[in-house]
Design a protein around this motif. Structure first.
Motif, short mmCIF file in Angstrom:
data_model
loop_
_atom_site.label_atom_id
_atom_site.label_comp_id
_atom_site.label_asym_id
_atom_site.label_seq_id
_atom_site.Cartn_x
_atom_site.Cartn_y
_atom_site.Cartn_z
N LEU A 50 0.93 5.79 -19.26
CA LEU A 50 1.99 4.88 -19.68
C LEU A 50 2.39 5.16 -21.13
O LEU A 50 3.59 5.19 -21.46
CB LEU A 50 1.53 3.44 -19.52
CG LEU A 50 2.50 2.36 -20.02
CD1 LEU A 50 3.84 2.46 -19.31
CD2 LEU A 50 1.89 0.97 -19.86
N ALA A 51 1.40 5.35 -22.00
CA ALA A 51 1.68 5.64 -23.41
C ALA A 51 2.51 6.91 -23.55
O ALA A 51 3.44 6.97 -24.37
CB ALA A 51 0.37 5.76 -24.19
N SER A 52 2.20 7.92 -22.76
CA SER A 52 2.94 9.18 -22.84
C SER A 52 4.40 8.99 -22.44
O SER A 52 5.32 9.56 -23.06
CB SER A 52 2.28 10.23 -21.93
OG SER A 52 0.97 10.52 -22.37
N ARG A 53 4.64 8.17 -21.39
CA ARG A 53 6.01 7.92 -20.98
C ARG A 53 6.76 7.12 -22.04
O ARG A 53 7.93 7.39 -22.34
CB ARG A 53 6.03 7.15 -19.65
CG ARG A 53 5.53 7.93 -18.46
CD ARG A 53 6.21 9.28 -18.33
NE ARG A 53 7.66 9.17 -18.42
CZ ARG A 53 8.48 10.18 -18.72
NH1 ARG A 53 7.99 11.37 -18.99
NH2 ARG A 53 9.79 9.99 -18.76
N TRP A 100 1.17 -7.22 -13.26
CA TRP A 100 1.70 -5.97 -12.73
C TRP A 100 0.61 -5.28 -11.92
O TRP A 100 -0.57 -5.35 -12.26
CB TRP A 100 2.15 -5.06 -13.86
CG TRP A 100 3.37 -5.55 -14.60
CD1 TRP A 100 3.95 -6.78 -14.50
CD2 TRP A 100 4.13 -4.81 -15.55
NE1 TRP A 100 5.03 -6.85 -15.34
CE2 TRP A 100 5.17 -5.66 -16.00
CE3 TRP A 100 4.04 -3.53 -16.09
CZ2 TRP A 100 6.11 -5.26 -16.95
CZ3 TRP A 100 4.97 -3.12 -17.03
CH2 TRP A 100 6.00 -3.97 -17.45
N LEU A 101 1.03 -4.62 -10.86
CA LEU A 101 0.11 -3.88 -10.01
C LEU A 101 0.44 -2.40 -10.13
O LEU A 101 1.43 -1.92 -9.58
CB LEU A 101 0.22 -4.35 -8.56
CG LEU A 101 -0.63 -3.61 -7.52
CD1 LEU A 101 -2.11 -3.62 -7.90
CD2 LEU A 101 -0.43 -4.22 -6.14
N ALA A 102 -0.39 -1.67 -10.88
CA ALA A 102 -0.18 -0.24 -11.13
C ALA A 102 -0.91 0.57 -10.07
O ALA A 102 -1.88 1.28 -10.35
CB ALA A 102 -0.65 0.13 -12.53
N VAL A 160 3.99 -10.97 -8.36
CA VAL A 160 3.33 -9.69 -8.64
C VAL A 160 4.38 -8.59 -8.64
O VAL A 160 5.17 -8.47 -7.70
CB VAL A 160 2.24 -9.38 -7.59
CG1 VAL A 160 1.67 -7.98 -7.80
CG2 VAL A 160 1.12 -10.41 -7.68
N PHE A 161 4.38 -7.79 -9.70
CA PHE A 161 5.33 -6.70 -9.84
C PHE A 161 4.59 -5.38 -9.64
O PHE A 161 3.76 -5.00 -10.46
CB PHE A 161 5.98 -6.74 -11.22
CG PHE A 161 6.83 -5.54 -11.56
CD1 PHE A 161 7.76 -5.04 -10.64
CD2 PHE A 161 6.72 -4.92 -12.79
CE1 PHE A 161 8.55 -3.94 -10.95
CE2 PHE A 161 7.51 -3.82 -13.11
CZ PHE A 161 8.41 -3.33 -12.19
N GLN A 162 4.85 -4.69 -8.52
CA GLN A 162 4.17 -3.43 -8.23
C GLN A 162 4.99 -2.27 -8.76
O GLN A 162 6.08 -1.97 -8.27
CB GLN A 162 3.91 -3.27 -6.73
CG GLN A 162 3.08 -2.04 -6.41
CD GLN A 162 2.34 -2.13 -5.08
OE1 GLN A 162 2.65 -2.98 -4.25
NE2 GLN A 162 1.35 -1.28 -4.89
N THR A 163 4.44 -1.59 -9.76
CA THR A 163 5.16 -0.50 -10.41
C THR A 163 4.93 0.84 -9.75
O THR A 163 5.73 1.77 -9.93
CB THR A 163 4.69 -0.36 -11.87
OG1 THR A 163 3.30 0.02 -11.89
CG2 THR A 163 4.86 -1.66 -12.64
N ALA A 187 7.04 1.51 -15.20
CA ALA A 187 6.37 0.55 -16.07
C ALA A 187 6.86 0.67 -17.50
O ALA A 187 7.05 -0.34 -18.20
CB ALA A 187 4.86 0.76 -16.01
N ALA A 188 7.06 1.89 -17.99
CA ALA A 188 7.50 2.09 -19.37
C ALA A 188 8.84 1.40 -19.61
O ALA A 188 9.04 0.72 -20.64
CB ALA A 188 7.60 3.58 -19.68
N ARG A 189 9.77 1.55 -18.69
CA ARG A 189 11.08 0.92 -18.87
C ARG A 189 10.97 -0.60 -18.83
O ARG A 189 11.69 -1.30 -19.56
CB ARG A 189 12.04 1.44 -17.81
CG ARG A 189 12.36 2.93 -17.95
CD ARG A 189 13.54 3.36 -17.11
NE ARG A 189 13.82 4.77 -17.26
CZ ARG A 189 14.50 5.32 -18.28
NH1 ARG A 189 14.96 4.53 -19.24
NH2 ARG A 189 14.72 6.61 -18.34
#
Length: 408
Positions: free
Chosen positions: A20-23, A199-201, A217-220, A395-397
């Motif tokens: 996620l950090a990279s994105r 969030w569900l990663a 629940v937000f599934q990314t 997720a990044a957006r």
């Protein structure tokens, strides 16, 4: 925009946050990670700053038969130290941030720090079983085999007991720190950490949320870190020397005593070669025979496409990597959400679920033989193209949108 990503745990807990950090970094955002010190050099080598939190975890990967379990008083002092360290470390790292993203359920301070600073806090789970639902048991209770006999398929009572356990363990430790920040006490510690919209990663094919229309629940999708590293010359030579081998690994968790020997015996019983990933438990083959190779950390995305099967502990990352590669799996779950992943692999028909705990040569041979069956291998190959790789981008957006809504 400055974003703090916080997690505590092994490589499987940290790597999705690095993805996620990279994105986020690629989208022009300033990111900072708060993770165990074991991963500092790796992440800083990727050009992202790290604030280490807690002790090094790698030594916990090796079993110590002489070690005794902590007493209740020792355990209490450890919990107090954990809470204090989190409030101090995350509180300092979060200054000047616009949003905090926390992963793993032991984010004991991050939501309070975010509340104190007046910034959004997002909680992400890597497995549906971590989040309350009447359709599955809490992971700790499932691990203990504590499931209701009277109402199969409805786990509300068990989740209520789980919430009480969280309160009993942590509320008296967290609330004094909240008071020092001028915050009201929390009466539902688990809900405070998981938030009202976690969030569900996790990939929706491998690990669907059981209530897809549930807006809570937000599934990314899974947060996957692309890996372009080449395989070593030694590994390439081993792969080229015969039929595809079986990969065995337990990642950065503790492994049962003698597991390396059990793995090699299972492979040989099925006339298969073996690759043993040493991991934090320092697994190794029983001898120097040419049908086995011990390796260190490796590009799983490249290797798993070239093996006959993947035998592992059932971490979310390894399960997803094997599924994306189309490799049949054997999961030997040890704790927490690993039981969920074992069940899903079996339900999807892409591998075998070994019983929890330490395998024997015979039990692992049986499970591996099941996974190597032609129908299972074909099913694993058919599932592979459906596993998404855009979860970290999604997720990044949404992290950026969350921070912008707050600032706006």
């Amino acid at each position: 925009m400055r974003i703090l990503l916080s997690t505590i745990g092994s490589r499987g807990d940290v790597q999705p946050m690095v993805a996620l950090a990279s994105r986020l970094k690629a989208l022009g955002q300033e990111v900072h990670l708060c993770v165990p010190p074991d991963f500092r050099d790796w992440i800083e080598g990727l050009g992202m700053p790290v604030t280490p939190i807690g002790p090094e975890l790698r030594p916990t990967g090796k079993a110590n038969p002489a070690a005794s379990l902590p007493t209740p008083e020792q355990r209490r002092r450890m919990m107090e130290g954990t809470v204090a360290a989190q409030f101090e470390t995350i509180g300092a790292a979060a200054r000047g941030c616009d949003v905090i993203v926390g992963a793993t359920a032991l984010q004991l301070a991050a939501p309070s720090v975010a509340e104190h600073l007046g910034i959004p806090y997002v909680f992400a789970a890597y497995c549906p079983a971590v989040l309350p639902s009447p359709h599955h048991a809490p992971p700790v209770l499932a691990m203990l085999g504590d499931t209701p006999a009277s109402a199969p398929g409805d786990y509300r009572e068990h989740w209520a007991r789980d919430a009480q356990r969280w309160n009993d363990h942590w509320s008296s430790l967290i609330n004094p720190f909240r008071a020092s920040l001028g915050l009201a006490p929390v009466g539902d510690v688990r809900g405070h950490i998981l938030t009202g919209r976690p969030w569900l990663a996790a990939d929706p094919v491998l690990a669907p949320w059981p209530e897809p229309a549930d807006p809570a629940v937000f599934q990314t999708g899974a947060w996957l870190l692309p890996d372009e590293r080449p395989l070593s010359e030694e590994l390439e030579a081993f792969l080229a020397a015969g039929e595809p081998p079986v990969y065995f690994g337990f990642g950065s968790i503790r492994a049962p005593q003698g597991l390396g020997e059990v793995m090699v015996r299972a492979a040989r019983a099925l006339a298969r070669r073996a690759i043993i990933s040493r991991g934090w438990a320092d697994l190794s083959p029983v001898d120097d025979a040419p049908d086995c190779l011990a390796i260190h950390e490796v590009n799983q995305q490249a290797l798993f496409k070239r093996v006959a099967a993947v035998v592992h502990h059932g971490g979310a990352g390894t399960t997803t990597a094997a599924a994306r590669a189309g490799a049949p799996q054997v999961i030997i779950p040890q704790s927490y959400d690993q039981l969920y992943w074992a069940q899903r692999v079996r339900q999807l028909g892409i591998g075998a679920a070994h019983a929890p705990g330490a395998p024997t040569s015979e039990s692992l041979t049986s499970a591996l033989g099941e996974a190597l069956h032609g129908d299972v291998a074909a099913r694993a190959r058919s599932i592979a193209p459906t596993v998404r790789d855009d979860g970290a981008q999604t997720a990044a957006r949404d992290v950026m949108a969350t921070a912008q809504r707050k600032s706006g």
